[in-house]
Design a protein around this motif. Structure first.
Motif, mmCIF file in Angstrom:
data_model
loop_
_atom_site.group_PDB
_atom_site.id
_atom_site.type_symbol
_atom_site.label_atom_id
_atom_site.label_comp_id
_atom_site.label_asym_id
_atom_site.label_seq_id
_atom_site.Cartn_x
_atom_site.Cartn_y
_atom_site.Cartn_z
ATOM 1 N N THR A 51 -16.023 12.691 -32.264
ATOM 2 C CA THR A 51 -14.955 12.726 -33.039
ATOM 3 C C THR A 51 -15.099 11.607 -34.086
ATOM 4 O OG1 THR A 51 -14.267 10.411 -31.742
ATOM 5 C CG2 THR A 51 -13.831 12.884 -30.900
ATOM 6 N N GLY A 52 -16.358 11.157 -34.370
ATOM 7 C CA GLY A 52 -16.376 10.111 -35.797
ATOM 8 C C GLY A 52 -17.826 10.008 -35.887
ATOM 9 N N PRO A 53 -18.039 8.958 -36.659
ATOM 10 C CA PRO A 53 -19.539 8.518 -36.920
ATOM 11 C C PRO A 53 -20.240 8.112 -35.724
ATOM 12 C CG PRO A 53 -18.005 7.590 -38.627
ATOM 13 C CD PRO A 53 -17.218 8.068 -37.332
ATOM 14 N N TRP A 54 -21.377 8.436 -35.754
ATOM 15 C CA TRP A 54 -22.242 7.733 -34.653
ATOM 16 C C TRP A 54 -23.587 7.607 -35.060
ATOM 17 C CZ3 TRP A 54 -26.576 11.144 -34.046
ATOM 18 C CH2 TRP A 54 -26.608 12.227 -34.527
ATOM 19 N N PRO A 55 -24.335 6.783 -34.277
ATOM 20 C CA PRO A 55 -23.915 5.713 -33.217
ATOM 21 C C PRO A 55 -23.067 4.735 -33.716
ATOM 22 C CG PRO A 55 -26.071 5.446 -33.516
ATOM 23 C CD PRO A 55 -25.928 6.585 -34.565
ATOM 24 N N GLN A 56 -21.958 4.375 -33.559
ATOM 25 C CA GLN A 56 -21.197 3.509 -34.012
ATOM 26 C C GLN A 56 -20.264 2.684 -33.020
ATOM 27 O OE1 GLN A 56 -17.526 4.471 -36.624
ATOM 28 N NE2 GLN A 56 -18.823 3.561 -38.299
ATOM 29 N N VAL A 57 -20.049 1.344 -33.258
ATOM 30 C CA VAL A 57 -19.325 0.397 -32.440
ATOM 31 C C VAL A 57 -17.853 0.046 -33.077
ATOM 32 C CG1 VAL A 57 -19.153 -1.788 -31.307
ATOM 33 C CG2 VAL A 57 -21.052 -0.007 -30.957
ATOM 34 N N VAL A 58 -16.967 -0.417 -32.551
ATOM 35 C CA VAL A 58 -15.596 -0.828 -33.162
ATOM 36 C C VAL A 58 -15.598 -2.199 -32.237
ATOM 37 C CG1 VAL A 58 -13.279 -0.979 -33.340
ATOM 38 C CG2 VAL A 58 -14.283 1.277 -33.761
ATOM 39 N N ASN A 59 -15.381 -3.492 -33.106
ATOM 40 C CA ASN A 59 -14.910 -4.491 -32.654
ATOM 41 C C ASN A 59 -13.559 -5.121 -33.262
ATOM 42 O OD1 ASN A 59 -17.773 -4.847 -31.553
ATOM 43 N ND2 ASN A 59 -18.477 -5.769 -33.626
ATOM 44 N N LEU A 60 -12.941 -5.838 -32.339
ATOM 45 C CA LEU A 60 -11.756 -6.416 -32.853
ATOM 46 C C LEU A 60 -11.640 -7.754 -32.101
ATOM 47 C CD1 LEU A 60 -9.239 -5.449 -34.636
ATOM 48 C CD2 LEU A 60 -8.168 -4.621 -32.225
ATOM 49 N N TRP A 61 -11.491 -8.662 -33.164
ATOM 50 C CA TRP A 61 -11.271 -10.109 -32.771
ATOM 51 C C TRP A 61 -9.978 -10.690 -33.008
ATOM 52 C CZ3 TRP A 61 -15.571 -10.812 -30.102
ATOM 53 C CH2 TRP A 61 -16.691 -10.093 -30.565
ATOM 54 N N GLU A 62 -9.609 -11.626 -32.394
ATOM 55 C CA GLU A 62 -8.230 -12.197 -32.228
ATOM 56 C C GLU A 62 -8.383 -13.624 -32.850
ATOM 57 O OE1 GLU A 62 -4.628 -11.348 -29.558
ATOM 58 O OE2 GLU A 62 -5.310 -13.264 -29.043
ATOM 59 N N GLU A 63 -7.696 -13.921 -34.156
ATOM 60 C CA GLU A 63 -7.699 -15.410 -34.795
ATOM 61 C C GLU A 63 -6.393 -15.923 -34.531
ATOM 62 O OE1 GLU A 63 -10.490 -16.836 -36.057
ATOM 63 O OE2 GLU A 63 -11.781 -15.318 -36.350
ATOM 64 N N ASP A 64 -6.368 -17.290 -34.660
ATOM 65 C CA ASP A 64 -4.843 -17.811 -34.330
ATOM 66 C C ASP A 64 -4.291 -17.890 -36.020
ATOM 67 O OD1 ASP A 64 -4.943 -18.750 -31.885
ATOM 68 O OD2 ASP A 64 -6.391 -20.494 -32.347
ATOM 69 N N GLY A 65 -3.942 -16.829 -36.272
ATOM 70 C CA GLY A 65 -3.162 -16.546 -37.609
ATOM 71 C C GLY A 65 -4.041 -16.734 -38.902
ATOM 72 N N PHE A 66 -3.578 -16.668 -39.995
ATOM 73 C CA PHE A 66 -4.548 -16.920 -41.240
ATOM 74 C C PHE A 66 -5.071 -18.474 -41.325
ATOM 75 C CE2 PHE A 66 -2.244 -13.131 -42.900
ATOM 76 C CZ PHE A 66 -3.548 -12.370 -43.257
ATOM 77 N N ASP A 67 -4.315 -19.390 -40.584
ATOM 78 C CA ASP A 67 -4.925 -20.880 -40.552
ATOM 79 C C ASP A 67 -6.262 -20.863 -39.809
ATOM 80 O OD1 ASP A 67 -2.732 -21.648 -42.329
ATOM 81 O OD2 ASP A 67 -1.504 -22.459 -40.607
#
Length: 242
Positions: A51-67
């Motif tokens: 369904t898309g590019p390979w081999p590929q990984v998606v990471n998603l990181w959660e930060e405490d706002g822009f600060d």
């Protein structure tokens, strides 16, 4: 109300290193990030290559706002090598597993749950649909409001849950990202069949805002929080320990 900010990454993997890289990010990096930056792992996924590019990984990181993100950036770039010197060994290992990538900064719709809230619900699916949606300039937030409203019916009809909805920062409010949790492959197949036939079971009236829509499928890394129901721990450093 979600006041976090997210770092979204497409990572291009070298050779057959995808499993090794996903372990390196969850077991080796995330505990460090939690301690040093209060950065939480929202998810690490492998892209379904058909369904898309390979081999590929998606990471998603959660930060405490822009600060919180600004503090992370100072820690990373406040030196002559533009890289946290304490992470030299970690970076060297990561460099052998990937060839590059592309990042976005994302601002969540206020009703998007944080990763701690999602872990408390245990809402992981067998797979996920990841959509980048291009909309008219300045219409990202009206689109997301409409998509979140339509998603309530979509979940009842299809089983797909709109887990996350974001607007891309540093742009003209013209790009959004949607993450759907899908309970099983059969549920995906039914919805995809309808979409191919022109029956949109997902966006409803929000479709009027859409200029372009690109959907790929993802599968959780073994230590991804939506699969395990918790943040990666230092005691997860089994198997590969680079």
């Amino acid at each position: 109300m979600n006041r976090k900010v997210y770092i979204h990454e497409f990572i291009d993997i070298t050779k057959q290193n995808r499993a090794r890289y996903m372990h390196h990010m969850t077991a080796n990096w995330s505990p460090i990030a939690q301690e040093q930056r209060h950065q939480l792992c929202y998810g690490v996924w492998g892209v379904v290559g058909s369904t898309g590019p390979w081999p590929q990984v998606v990471n998603l990181w959660e930060e405490d706002g822009f600060d919180g993100l600004s503090r992370s950036f100072r820690l990373e770039f406040g030196n002559s090598i533009l890289q946290d010197p304490a992470l030299e060994k970690w970076w060297a290992t990561a460099a052998d597993l990937r060839s590059g990538g592309y990042d976005r900064l994302l601002v969540p719709h206020p009703d998007t749950a944080t990763i701690e809230e999602l872990c408390a619900e245990t809402i992981g699916g067998e797979l996920y649909a990841h959509e980048i949606v291009q909309v008219g300039p300045g219409t990202a937030w009206p689109f997301l409001d409409s998509a979140m409203l339509a998603a309530k019916d979509a979940e009842r009809q299809t089983g797909w849950r709109l887990t996350g909805a974001w607007c891309t920062a540093l742009r003209n409010r013209d790009e959004c990202l949607l993450l759907w949790t899908i309970p099983d492959w059969e549920s995906w197949a039914r919805v995809e069949t309808n979409l191919v036939q022109g029956q949109d079971d997902l966006l409803g009236d929000a479709d009027v805002f859409v200029r372009e829509r690109d959907r790929i499928l993802l599968v959780d890394a073994p230590l991804s929080p939506m699969r395990t129901g918790r943040q990666p721990h230092r005691d997860d450093r089994t198997g590969w320990t680079d």
